[in-house]
Motif scaffolding. Structure first.
Motif, PDB file in Angstrom:
ATOM      1  N   ASP A  22      -4.825 -10.071  -3.854  1.00  0.00           N
ATOM      2  CA  ASP A  22      -4.845 -10.169  -4.957  1.00  0.00           C
ATOM      3  C   ASP A  22      -4.016  -8.561  -5.419  1.00  0.00           C
ATOM      4  O   ASP A  22      -3.830  -7.556  -5.151  1.00  0.00           O
ATOM      5  CB  ASP A  22      -6.255  -9.383  -5.031  1.00  0.00           C
ATOM      6  CG  ASP A  22      -6.837  -8.668  -6.407  1.00  0.00           C
ATOM      7  OD1 ASP A  22      -6.679  -8.482  -6.891  1.00  0.00           O
ATOM      8  OD2 ASP A  22      -7.982  -9.572  -5.882  1.00  0.00           O
ATOM      9  N   PRO A  23      -3.886  -9.265  -6.553  1.00  0.00           N
ATOM     10  CA  PRO A  23      -2.508  -8.423  -8.177  1.00  0.00           C
ATOM     11  C   PRO A  23      -2.947  -6.560  -7.652  1.00  0.00           C
ATOM     12  O   PRO A  23      -2.565  -5.510  -7.585  1.00  0.00           O
ATOM     13  CB  PRO A  23      -3.061  -8.915  -9.100  1.00  0.00           C
ATOM     14  CG  PRO A  23      -3.472 -10.200  -8.996  1.00  0.00           C
ATOM     15  CD  PRO A  23      -4.076 -10.165  -8.106  1.00  0.00           C
ATOM     16  N   VAL A  24      -5.241  -6.407  -7.854  1.00  0.00           N
ATOM     17  CA  VAL A  24      -5.241  -4.490  -7.483  1.00  0.00           C
ATOM     18  C   VAL A  24      -5.033  -4.617  -6.387  1.00  0.00           C
ATOM     19  O   VAL A  24      -4.876  -3.388  -6.417  1.00  0.00           O
ATOM     20  CB  VAL A  24      -6.939  -5.077  -8.128  1.00  0.00           C
ATOM     21  CG1 VAL A  24      -7.431  -4.311  -8.303  1.00  0.00           C
ATOM     22  CG2 VAL A  24      -7.279  -5.810  -9.485  1.00  0.00           C
ATOM     23  N   ASP A  25      -5.049  -4.906  -5.506  1.00  0.00           N
ATOM     24  CA  ASP A  25      -5.171  -4.834  -3.917  1.00  0.00           C
ATOM     25  C   ASP A  25      -3.232  -4.241  -3.550  1.00  0.00           C
ATOM     26  O   ASP A  25      -3.048  -3.250  -2.809  1.00  0.00           O
ATOM     27  CB  ASP A  25      -4.780  -5.713  -2.870  1.00  0.00           C
ATOM     28  CG  ASP A  25      -6.338  -5.758  -2.572  1.00  0.00           C
ATOM     29  OD1 ASP A  25      -7.048  -4.836  -3.718  1.00  0.00           O
ATOM     30  OD2 ASP A  25      -6.792  -6.757  -2.246  1.00  0.00           O
ATOM     31  N   CYS A  26      -2.494  -5.266  -4.866  1.00  0.00           N
ATOM     32  CA  CYS A  26      -0.949  -4.858  -4.223  1.00  0.00           C
ATOM     33  C   CYS A  26      -0.288  -4.290  -5.760  1.00  0.00           C
ATOM     34  O   CYS A  26       0.496  -3.654  -4.744  1.00  0.00           O
ATOM     35  CB  CYS A  26      -0.135  -6.437  -4.918  1.00  0.00           C
ATOM     36  SG  CYS A  26      -0.917  -8.329  -4.101  1.00  0.00           S
ATOM     37  N   TYR A  27      -1.558  -3.190  -6.379  1.00  0.00           N
ATOM     38  CA  TYR A  27      -0.294  -2.539  -7.201  1.00  0.00           C
ATOM     39  C   TYR A  27      -0.373  -1.810  -6.498  1.00  0.00           C
ATOM     40  O   TYR A  27       0.902  -0.865  -7.222  1.00  0.00           O
ATOM     41  CB  TYR A  27      -1.455  -2.641  -8.531  1.00  0.00           C
ATOM     42  CG  TYR A  27      -1.297  -1.512  -9.270  1.00  0.00           C
ATOM     43  CD1 TYR A  27      -0.868  -2.579  -9.758  1.00  0.00           C
ATOM     44  CD2 TYR A  27      -1.322  -0.311  -9.003  1.00  0.00           C
ATOM     45  CE1 TYR A  27       0.628  -1.388 -11.670  1.00  0.00           C
ATOM     46  CE2 TYR A  27      -0.382   0.573 -10.662  1.00  0.00           C
ATOM     47  CZ  TYR A  27      -0.373  -0.262 -11.268  1.00  0.00           C
ATOM     48  OH  TYR A  27       0.242   0.564 -12.466  1.00  0.00           O
ATOM     49  N   THR A  28      -0.714  -0.915  -5.308  1.00  0.00           N
ATOM     50  CA  THR A  28      -0.713  -0.028  -4.495  1.00  0.00           C
ATOM     51  C   THR A  28       0.592   0.325  -4.137  1.00  0.00           C
ATOM     52  O   THR A  28       1.696   1.379  -3.908  1.00  0.00           O
ATOM     53  CB  THR A  28      -1.443   0.063  -4.231  1.00  0.00           C
ATOM     54  OG1 THR A  28      -2.532   0.634  -4.190  1.00  0.00           O
ATOM     55  CG2 THR A  28      -1.473   1.764  -2.899  1.00  0.00           C
ATOM     56  N   TYR A  29       1.199  -0.880  -3.902  1.00  0.00           N
ATOM     57  CA  TYR A  29       2.722  -1.263  -3.115  1.00  0.00           C
ATOM     58  C   TYR A  29       3.532  -2.123  -4.067  1.00  0.00           C
ATOM     59  O   TYR A  29       5.026  -2.121  -4.156  1.00  0.00           O
ATOM     60  CB  TYR A  29       2.190  -2.525  -2.335  1.00  0.00           C
ATOM     61  CG  TYR A  29       1.636  -1.700  -1.235  1.00  0.00           C
ATOM     62  CD1 TYR A  29       1.892  -0.849  -0.273  1.00  0.00           C
ATOM     63  CD2 TYR A  29       0.063  -2.422  -1.212  1.00  0.00           C
ATOM     64  CE1 TYR A  29       1.326  -0.618   0.503  1.00  0.00           C
ATOM     65  CE2 TYR A  29      -0.500  -1.722  -0.206  1.00  0.00           C
ATOM     66  CZ  TYR A  29      -0.637  -0.708   0.700  1.00  0.00           C
ATOM     67  OH  TYR A  29      -1.389  -0.027   1.439  1.00  0.00           O
ATOM     68  N   ALA A  30       3.281  -1.347  -5.370  1.00  0.00           N
ATOM     69  CA  ALA A  30       4.545  -1.386  -6.520  1.00  0.00           C
ATOM     70  C   ALA A  30       5.402  -0.630  -6.921  1.00  0.00           C
ATOM     71  O   ALA A  30       6.290  -0.772  -8.212  1.00  0.00           O
ATOM     72  CB  ALA A  30       3.644  -2.419  -7.675  1.00  0.00           C
ATOM     73  N   TYR A  31       4.727   0.590  -6.345  1.00  0.00           N
ATOM     74  CA  TYR A  31       5.752   1.653  -7.136  1.00  0.00           C
ATOM     75  C   TYR A  31       5.996   2.308  -5.948  1.00  0.00           C
ATOM     76  O   TYR A  31       5.009   2.457  -4.922  1.00  0.00           O
ATOM     77  CB  TYR A  31       5.054   2.044  -8.099  1.00  0.00           C
ATOM     78  CG  TYR A  31       4.329   2.858  -7.592  1.00  0.00           C
ATOM     79  CD1 TYR A  31       3.501   3.846  -7.196  1.00  0.00           C
ATOM     80  CD2 TYR A  31       2.899   1.890  -8.042  1.00  0.00           C
ATOM     81  CE1 TYR A  31       1.824   4.425  -7.198  1.00  0.00           C
ATOM     82  CE2 TYR A  31       1.100   2.666  -7.364  1.00  0.00           C
ATOM     83  CZ  TYR A  31       1.184   3.928  -6.837  1.00  0.00           C
ATOM     84  OH  TYR A  31      -0.072   3.958  -6.926  1.00  0.00           O
ATOM     85  N   ASP A  32       7.535   3.114  -6.494  1.00  0.00           N
ATOM     86  CA  ASP A  32       7.076   4.707  -4.928  1.00  0.00           C
ATOM     87  C   ASP A  32       7.815   5.924  -5.912  1.00  0.00           C
ATOM     88  O   ASP A  32       6.994   5.936  -7.030  1.00  0.00           O
ATOM     89  CB  ASP A  32       8.863   3.734  -3.555  1.00  0.00           C
ATOM     90  CG  ASP A  32       9.912   4.131  -5.037  1.00  0.00           C
ATOM     91  OD1 ASP A  32       9.806   4.935  -6.707  1.00  0.00           O
ATOM     92  OD2 ASP A  32      10.871   3.592  -4.241  1.00  0.00           O
ATOM     93  N   ASN A  33       8.038   6.700  -5.339  1.00  0.00           N
ATOM     94  CA  ASN A  33       7.922   8.581  -6.164  1.00  0.00           C
ATOM     95  C   ASN A  33       9.309   8.414  -6.708  1.00  0.00           C
ATOM     96  O   ASN A  33       9.364   9.361  -7.596  1.00  0.00           O
ATOM     97  CB  ASN A  33       8.249   9.092  -5.760  1.00  0.00           C
ATOM     98  CG  ASN A  33       7.431  10.374  -5.872  1.00  0.00           C
ATOM     99  OD1 ASN A  33       6.647  10.429  -6.168  1.00  0.00           O
ATOM    100  ND2 ASN A  33       8.600  11.861  -5.464  1.00  0.00           N
TER     101      ASN A  33
END
Length: 455
Positions: A22-33
Motif C-alpha cells: 500500500d503506497p500509504v504504508d510504503c511512504y515511511t520508507y520513501a525518505y531518509d534524513n
C-alpha cells in the motif's frame, strides 16, 4: 509497480505484516534524513539471511532494484529508492546473538540500534566506540554501511576500526562470511573493510562481529571560548599536537553558538565567537594531569575563558542538539561532512568564512575538530532559485578547497546520492573504474542500491 509474478513470489515468503505494498504504508520508507522523497513500490522486512537471499534472487530474476536500509537516519540519501523497486528494511533483525566479555566481542544482527549495543556491553565494563549523534536510533547495519564515527572517533576511530567480521548476502545472492572472531587474522583479502562504508551497494549485512573497548575509569570535560575562529583553530592544532590526545574535541562556530543560546540562554558567554568542547578520559590517576595539559594547550591570543566541567553528559546533550536545531530553522539546509588534516583546519575555516561571505549565504559550521571533520551547513531557501544556484557554486568551491588541502569529501555520512556528482574530484578515473568492476563482481545485475556512490 512490481510485476505480478514477483509480487506473488514475495507474498509466498513474507506474511502481510512483513510486506507492504500500500503506497500509504510504503511512504515511511520513501525518505531518509536527507529529506528527499522517492517512494518504493514495496517494503519487505526480512528476519533471516535466507529471506534476504530469496529477495535478492527474485530481484535479480525480475531486474528490480532492492534498497537496503536501517533506520533512515543517514543524511546523504544513501537509502533512497530513487528508481522505485523494493525497500529492504532490516529494522526487525534485532537479535544480539553473542555477548562474549572474555574475548571482548559482541555478535549482532543489523537492525540492533547503536544504543542497544552500548547497553549490552556496559555491564561487562565495555563499550563500542562508534557514537554518531543519532546513536539512540540508528542501526548497526547503517553504522557499518557508512563507517559511522562520532565525537569519540578522534581517539578510538570509526566503525571500520571496530568490526572483526561480517556475514552478508551479495547482490548476486551468495551468502558470504568475511573476517574472523579474533583480533588478529590475515587470511585472504580484507573483505570486511571493503564492505564497511559500501552503503549497501555490494552486499546486505546480516550479522556483525564487533570488537569492544574497555570503559575508561574516569572522564572529565573542558570548555574553551574564543573571540574568533582563527584563535580557536590555532588551539585545535596545539591540542592535537600533544602526546596524549583527548577522547573528544568538538568545534562550534558563532552560528552554532547562536543556536545554542536560543535553546539555553544563560549557558554561554555573550562575547564568545567560537567554542571547543573537549573530553579527556583515562585512569583516575592520569585525569588531573591530562586536564592541566589540555587546558594549557587551549591558550592562544584569542582565548576568552577555559574551564573544567564535571557534567560531561550535559555537554554532549548540548552538542547533539545542534543538528535538530538546524533542521528546525532550515529544513532544506545543505549538510556536508568534509575532513582535512588537522594542521589545515585554520585555512579551511578561514576559507569557509570567505566563501559564505562571497556567495552571501548563511553558514553554520561545527563538528569533530580532533579529526579535522567539519560539518558545513549552508542554510538556504529552496524557493529562491538564485540562492540555490549560489549554494551549488559555493559547495563546489568548498569541495575544491577540501581536496586542495589533502582532505576528503566525507568523513562519516557517506556519498549516497547527495555527493556522487563530486566523487571525481577525489577519486581518479583508473581507481573509480576498479571500484565499478568490484561493484559488478558483487552485484552483476546492479540491483543493490543502484545509482549510489558513482556519478
Amino acid at each position: 509497480m512490481l510485476p505480478s509474478k514477483l509480487l506473488s513470489s514475495l507474498q509466498a515468503v513474507f506474511p502481510t505484516d512483513r510486506l507492504y505494498i500500500d503506497p500509504v504504508d510504503c511512504y515511511t520508507y520513501a525518505y531518509d534524513n536527507s529529506r528527499k522523497i522517492y517512494p518504493p513500490d514495496a517494503v519487505i522486512f526480512p528476519l533471516t539471511s535466507a529471506e534476504i537471499q530469496t529477495a535478492i534472487l527474485l530481484c535479480n530474476q525480475h531486474n528490480i532494484p532492492l534498497i537496503p536500509r536501517g533506520r533512515g537516519t543517514g543524511t546523504a540519501g544513501g537509502s533512497l529508492p530513487e528508481l522505485g523497486g523494493i525497500a529492504l528494511s532490516l529494522e526487525r533483525m534485532l537479535n544480539i546473538i553473542t555477548v562474549d566479555p572474555a574475548n571482548r566481542v559482541i555478535v549482532a544482527e543489523p537492525g540492533v540500534t547503536n544504543q542497544s549495543i552500548q547497553d549490552a556491553a556496559k555491564p561487562h565494563g565495555f563499550f563500542w566506540p562508534p557514537d554518531p549523534s543519532s546513536a539512540m536510533y540508528c542501526s548497526l547495519g547503517g553504522n557499518i554501511a557508512t563507517s559511522a564515527g562520532g565525537p569519540h572517533a578522534v581517539k578510538y576511530g570509526t566503525t571500520r576500526d571496530h568490526v572483526l567480521g561480517l556475514k552478508a548476502v551479495t547482490g548476486a545472492g551468495d551468502i558470504i562470511k568475511t573476517g574472523c572472531y579474533t583480533t588478529k587474522g590475515v587470511v585472504g583479502y580484507d573483505l570486511t573493510r571493503l564492505l564497511i562504508g559500501s552503503e549497501g551497494t555490494l552486499a546486505v549485512i546480516t550479522e556483525a562481529t564487533l570488537k569492544l573497548t574497555s570503559l575508561p575509569d574516569a572522564i572529565a570535560g573542558i570548555t574553551a571560548h574564543y573571540r574568533d575562529i582563527a584563535s580557536c583553530a590555532a588551539a585545535i592544532v596545539k591540542i592535537m599536537s600533544l602526546s596524549q590526545i583527548p577522547s573528544a574535541l568538538e568545534f562550534m562556530d558563532a552560528g552554532s553558538l547562536a543556536l545554542i543560546r536560543g535553546r539555553f540562554p544563560n549557558m554561554l558567554p555573550a562575547h564568545s565567537r567560537a567554542m571547543l568542547m573537549i573530553e579527556v578520559d583515562g585512569s583516575s590517576y592520569d585525569i588531573p594531569n591530562l586536564i592541566t595539559t589540555v587546558m594549557d594547550a587551549c591558550h592562544t591570543d584569542g582565548l576568552l575563558q577555559v574551564e573544567n566541567t564535571r557534567d560531561t553528559a550535559h555537554l554532549w546533550k548540548t552538542r547533539k542538539a545542534l543538528s535538530p536545531l538546524l533542521r528546525d530553522i532550515a529544513p532544506k539546509k545543505i549538510n556536508e561532512d568534509i575532513v582535512v588534516p588537522i594542521n589545515s583546519l585554520p585555512e579551511l575555516l578561514d576559507g569557509l568564512t570567505q566563501l559564505s561571505d562571497r556567495y552571501q549565504l548563511a553558514n553554520v559550521n561545527f563538528g569533530h575538530a580532533g579529526n579535522g571533520n567539519i560539518h558545513v551547513n549552508l542554510l538556504i531557501n529552496p524557493d529562491d532559485p538564485g540562492e540555490v544556484s549560489r549554494a551549488e557554486e559555493c559547495l563546489n568551491e568548498i569541495f575544491d578547497l577540501t581536496i586542495k588541502l589533502k582532505g576528503t569529501l566525507s568523513g562519516e555520512h557517506g556519498i549516497g546520492s547527495e555527493k556522487r556528482a563530486y566523487i571525481n574530484k577525489e577519486i581518479d578515473p583508473v581507481t573509480l573504474n576498479l571500484m565499478k568492476q568490484i561493484k559488478r563482481l558483487f552485484d552483476p545485475n546492479n540491483i543493490l542500491n543502484p545509482g549510489k556512490l558513482f556519478p
